[in-house]
Design an enzyme around this catalytic site. Structure first.
Site, PDB file in Angstrom:
ATOM      1  N   TYR A 295      47.247  46.608  62.417  1.00  0.00           N
ATOM      2  CA  TYR A 295      47.115  48.058  62.580  1.00  0.00           C
ATOM      3  C   TYR A 295      45.689  48.409  63.001  1.00  0.00           C
ATOM      4  O   TYR A 295      45.470  49.251  63.876  1.00  0.00           O
ATOM      5  CB  TYR A 295      47.469  48.729  61.257  1.00  0.00           C
ATOM      6  CG  TYR A 295      47.611  50.222  61.314  1.00  0.00           C
ATOM      7  CD1 TYR A 295      48.603  50.820  62.091  1.00  0.00           C
ATOM      8  CD2 TYR A 295      46.768  51.045  60.584  1.00  0.00           C
ATOM      9  CE1 TYR A 295      48.738  52.184  62.125  1.00  0.00           C
ATOM     10  CE2 TYR A 295      46.898  52.410  60.614  1.00  0.00           C
ATOM     11  CZ  TYR A 295      47.887  52.980  61.382  1.00  0.00           C
ATOM     12  OH  TYR A 295      48.013  54.339  61.415  1.00  0.00           O
TER      13      TYR A 295
ATOM     14  N   CYS B 153      46.653  60.058  62.720  1.00  0.00           N
ATOM     15  CA  CYS B 153      47.128  58.674  62.697  1.00  0.00           C
ATOM     16  C   CYS B 153      46.158  57.759  63.427  1.00  0.00           C
ATOM     17  O   CYS B 153      45.746  56.735  62.904  1.00  0.00           O
ATOM     18  CB  CYS B 153      48.513  58.583  63.330  1.00  0.00           C
ATOM     19  SG  CYS B 153      49.759  59.359  62.317  1.00  0.00           S
ATOM     20  N   HIS B 154      45.802  58.120  64.660  1.00  0.00           N
ATOM     21  CA  HIS B 154      44.949  57.222  65.436  1.00  0.00           C
ATOM     22  C   HIS B 154      43.835  57.959  66.158  1.00  0.00           C
ATOM     23  O   HIS B 154      43.230  57.419  67.078  1.00  0.00           O
ATOM     24  CB  HIS B 154      45.790  56.400  66.403  1.00  0.00           C
ATOM     25  CG  HIS B 154      46.940  55.730  65.728  1.00  0.00           C
ATOM     26  ND1 HIS B 154      48.196  56.277  65.696  1.00  0.00           N
ATOM     27  CD2 HIS B 154      47.001  54.605  64.989  1.00  0.00           C
ATOM     28  CE1 HIS B 154      48.987  55.496  64.984  1.00  0.00           C
ATOM     29  NE2 HIS B 154      48.299  54.478  64.542  1.00  0.00           N
ATOM     30  N   GLY B 155      43.597  59.227  65.782  1.00  0.00           N
ATOM     31  CA  GLY B 155      42.401  59.913  66.251  1.00  0.00           C
ATOM     32  C   GLY B 155      42.472  60.538  67.633  1.00  0.00           C
ATOM     33  O   GLY B 155      41.446  60.739  68.272  1.00  0.00           O
TER      34      GLY B 155
END
Lengths: 417, 189
Positions: A295, B153-155
Site C-alpha cells: 500500500y 485515501c491517497h492525497g
C-alpha cells in the site's frame, strides 16, 4: 535425496493396500524416513506452522460460513450475530480473524528465511515460484475475507483495490465493472467475494501439495546452504523434525492464543465496526497490516497506472530472484556483503509497512513520509535486481564447510558463525 | 504412394481441424455465460434519474446525494470560489479536459465547461484515482491547497471546479448529465 523406499508393510491389509493404493508408503517415505539435513534451525519450523495455519483457517471458515449471510443488507448483522448469539461464535471468529494475521506473520518469516539462506536457488526454483504463487493466493483470499463483514473498512478497502484494475488503459473500467457486477462495490460484489473466499483456500491447499512435492525432490535446503553429501548429513524426518516442529508449533499456538483471548481486536481497525456506508469514506483508510508495505508503494507513486504497476511488480519480482541472484553460494552466512543488504531489505519492508499505516501527508522529524516510502520502494527493487546481480558477481564468499556433518560435529570448524 | 498418404492426411487433417474448431466454439459458448454473469444485470443497468431539492443549500455548502449507488456532490459555490476556479490557466492543469458528459469529449477544462450555472457545481463524488469520496474544503475546515476537495485515501487535491490539481488521480471529477428543472430543483441523469 529421496532414495529407495524403506516402507515395509506388516499386516496383511497393509500389504493388500500397498499393491493397490500405496498411500501409506507415500506417507512413510515423506513424513517418517525422509532424510532431512541434520542442521535445520528454528527458522525452518515455519513450514509446518503454515500448514497448521491453513488448516485452522479452513476449519474455522467452514464453521463461520454456516452462520454468515453474504448479503449487503444482512452481512454486518450476521457477523454481529456470530459474535453475540452463536455458541462460541466469538471464539471461532476471533480465531479466524487473528488466524489470518498469524498466517501472514508466519509466511513472512518463512519467505525472509528463504531469502537469507538462498533456498530459492537451483535446484529449488520451482519450490520458490510455487511459494510466491501461494503468497499471491493468500493475499487475494485475505482481501476477499476482509470485505465480508461489510464494515466501513471492508467496503472502502474493496473499493480501492477493485479500482486498481481501472488503471489499466482502455479495458480497465470494464474490468472494474465486471468485478463489481454493478457500477460500484455493492451486493453482487459481496456475494462473489464470498464465493471466491470459500474457493481459494482449497486451491491454496492444492498448491501447497505441489510446493511440498517439489520440496521432496531435492530435499530441504539448510542454514549452511550446502548440499547433502552423505547419510551422515541427514536424520530421518521422524522423530527428529516432527518433534522439533511440534515444539515450536506449540509456542506459536501460545502466541496466537494470546491475541485471541487477550487482544482479539488488536489487528482490527475500529472503523470496521461501523456498517458500510457508500457515501462516506473514512478519513484514514488502511489495509490490514500485512498489506501495508505494498500500500505504501502504491501511495508513493504519484501516477495511477504506474502506482498499480509498481505494486504488482513488487510481488511478481520475488519470483525472478533465482535468476537475478548470481552468487553460487546459497546461505548468507557465507556472504558477508549480501548479509548486510539482506537486513537492509528487511528494514525497507518494515519501513514501508510503517509508512503505509500513516496518513498520506504525514511527516517524521519534518521529513514527508512519502519520500521515505519512495526511498524504501527504490531499495526494495534495487535489492531484487541490481544488488542481487552485482553483489553475487563481485562478493568474495567465506569458505564453505566440507559437509554438514563436519560443520555440526565441529571437526575442523571451517564454518565461522 | 505419396498421393495416398497425402490424401489420408488431408481427410484426417480436415476432421482434426473441424473437430478442433467445433470444440473451440463449444468452449467459447460455455465460457461466455460464465464470464458474462459477473457483469451488471439489466436491473443494475436501468438508468435511474435522481431529483435533488437545492433550495436549502447555502453558499459555500455542499450536499452529497446518492446517484446510481455512488456519491454525487452538489456544491453551491461562493463568488470567491468561482473566481478562483476561473482564473486558473487551463494549460497548467494535469487533466486539460472538461470531463463533462454533456459536452464534447475534447472540450477544455475551463470552469465554464464544467457548470451550467456558475453558482452550482455538480460533480461525481468518486475520486478518479481509486474511488474514495474526497472530503470537501470549507473556510472553517480547509482541505488541500486549492479550496475544493482533498481525497484522504491517497492525497488527490481538487480545486473549486472539481479539477485535479495534484496527487495521483488522473482525471478531473466527472460532471454527470443534469438539468435545472427550476431554480430550486435539479434532475441528475
Amino acid at each position: 535425496m529421496s532414495g529407495p523406499s524403506t516402507y515395509d508393510p506388516k499386516s496383511g491389509f497393509a500389504k493388500w493396500l500397498d499393491q493397490r493404493l500405496p498411500l501409506p508408503r507415500l506417507m512413510h517415505d515423506t513424513m517418517v524416513t525422509f532424510p532431512t539435513p541434520r542442521n535445520l534451525n528454528f527458522w525452518y519450523t515455519f513450514g509446518g506452522i503454515l500448514t497448521f495455519c491453513l488448516a485452522v483457517q479452513i476449519v474455522t471458515g467452514i464453521v463461520l460460513a454456516m452462520h454468515y449471510v453474504a448479503n449487503a443488507e444482512l452481512a454486518f448483522a450476521s457477523v454481529e450475530k456470530i459474535m453475540r448469539d452463536v455458541n462460541y461464535g466469538w471464539l471461532i471468529r476471533y480465531v479466524h480473524a487473528n488466524g489470518a494475521s498469524m498466517f501472514f506473520l508466519a509466511v513472512y518469516i518463512h519467505m525472509f528465511r528463504g531469502i537469507y539462506y538462498g533456498s530459492y536457488k537451483a535446484p529449488r526454483e520451482v519450490i520458490w515460484i510455487l511459494g510466491v504463487l501461494i503468497y499471491l493466493l493468500m493475499t487475494a483470499t485475505a482481501f476477499f475475507g476482509y470485505v465480508l463483514p461489510w464494515g466501513q473498512m471492508s467496503f472502502w478497502g474493496a473499493t480501492v483495490i477493485t479500482n486498481l484494475f481501472s488503471a489499466i488503459p482502455v479495458i480497465g473500467p470494464g474490468i472494474a465493472t465486471w468485478l463489481w457486477g454493478d457500477f460500484a462495490v455493492g451486493d453482487p460484489t459481496l456475494n462473489r467475494f464470498f464465493s471466491l473466499h470459500y474457493l481459494l483456500p482449497f486451491i491454496i491447499a492444492g498448491v501447497v501439495g505441489l510446493h511440498i512435492w517439489a520440496l521432496h525432490v531435492p530435499g530441504n535446503n539448510n542454514p549452511l546452504g550446502i548440499d547433502v553429501k552423505s547419510p551422515q548429513d541427514t536424520v530421518p524426518f521422524h522423530p527428529y523434525y516432527t518433534v522439533k516442529d511440534a515444539f515450536y508449533l506449540v509456542l506459536f499456538i501460545i502466541f496466537f492464543a494470546c491475541f485471541v483471548f487477550f487482544e482479539p481486536e488488536f489487528f482490527n481497525a475500529p472503523e470496521n465496526n461501523i456498517p458500510a456506508d457508500p457515501l462516506v469514506t473514512p478519513a484514514h483508510i488502511v489495509p490490514e497490516w500485512y498489506l501495508l508495505p505494498f500500500y505504501a508503494m502504491l501511495r508513493s507513486v504519484p501516477d495511477k497506472l504506474l502506482g498499480v504497476l509498481v505494486m504488482g511488480a513488487a510481488i511478481i519480482s520475488l519470483a525472478v530472484l533465482p535468476w537475478t541472484d548470481t552468487s553460487r553460494v546459497r546461505s548468507c552466512r557465507f556472504r558477508p556483503t549480501m548479509k548486510w543488504f539482506f537486513w537492509f531489505f528487511v528494514a525497507a519492508c518494515l519501513i514501508l509497512g510503517y509508512c503505509g499505516a500513516q496518513p498520506v501527508d504525514a511527516t517524521l522529524f519534518g521529513i514527508p513520509l512519502v519520500w521515505v516510502a519512495r526511498l524504501a520502494t527504490l531499495y526494495y527493487f534495487a535489492f531484487i535486481y541490481p544488488i542481487m546481480f552485482f553483489v553475487g558477481l563481485f562478493e568474495t564468499p567465506k569458505p564453505l564447510p566440507a559437509s554438514i556433518a563436519q560443520s555440526v560435529l565441529g571437526e575442523k570448524p571451517a564454518a565461522a558463525e | 504412394m505419396a498421393g495416398t498418404i497425402k490424401d489420408a492426411g488431408t481427410r484426417r487433417d480436415f476432421l482434426y481441424v473441424a473437430s478442433g474448431a467445433m470444440g473451440a466454439v463449444a468452449v467459447g459458448a460455455v465460457a461466455w455465460p460464465l464470464i458474462q454473469q459477473m457483469n451488471p444485470s439489466a436491473a443494475a443497468l436501468a438508468l435511474a434519474t435522481t431529483e435533488v431539492d437545492i433550495s436549502t443549500i447555502q453558499p459555500g455548502q455542499q450536499v452529497i446525494i446518492k446517484h446510481r449507488g455512488q456519491p454525487l456532490f452538489v456544491r453551491r459555490r461562493t463568488p470567491a470560489e468561482i473566481d478562483s476556479a476561473r482564473k486558473v490557466n487551463v494549460a497548467s492543469l494535469p487533466d486539460g479536459l472538461a470531463r463533462n458528459a454533456a459536452k464534447d469529449a475534447s472540450a477544455p477544462a475551463t470552469d465554464e465547461n464544467r457548470v451550467i450555472r456558475a453558482e452550482w457545481l455538480v460533480v461525481s463524488g468518486v475520486c478518479t484515482h481509486l474511488g474514495c469520496t474526497p472530503a470537501v474544503s470549507t473556510p472553517a475546515v480547509p482541505q488541500g491547497a486549492h479550496g475544493g476537495w482533498l481525497c484522504h485515501c491517497h492525497g488527490s487535491d481538487y480545486d473549486t471546479s472539481g479539477r485535479i490539481r495534484s496527487g495521483p488521480a488522473p482525471e478531473n471529477l466527472a460532471v454527470p448529465v443534469y438539468s435545472f428543472m427550476s431554480d430550486t430543483r435539479i434532475q441528475v441523469g
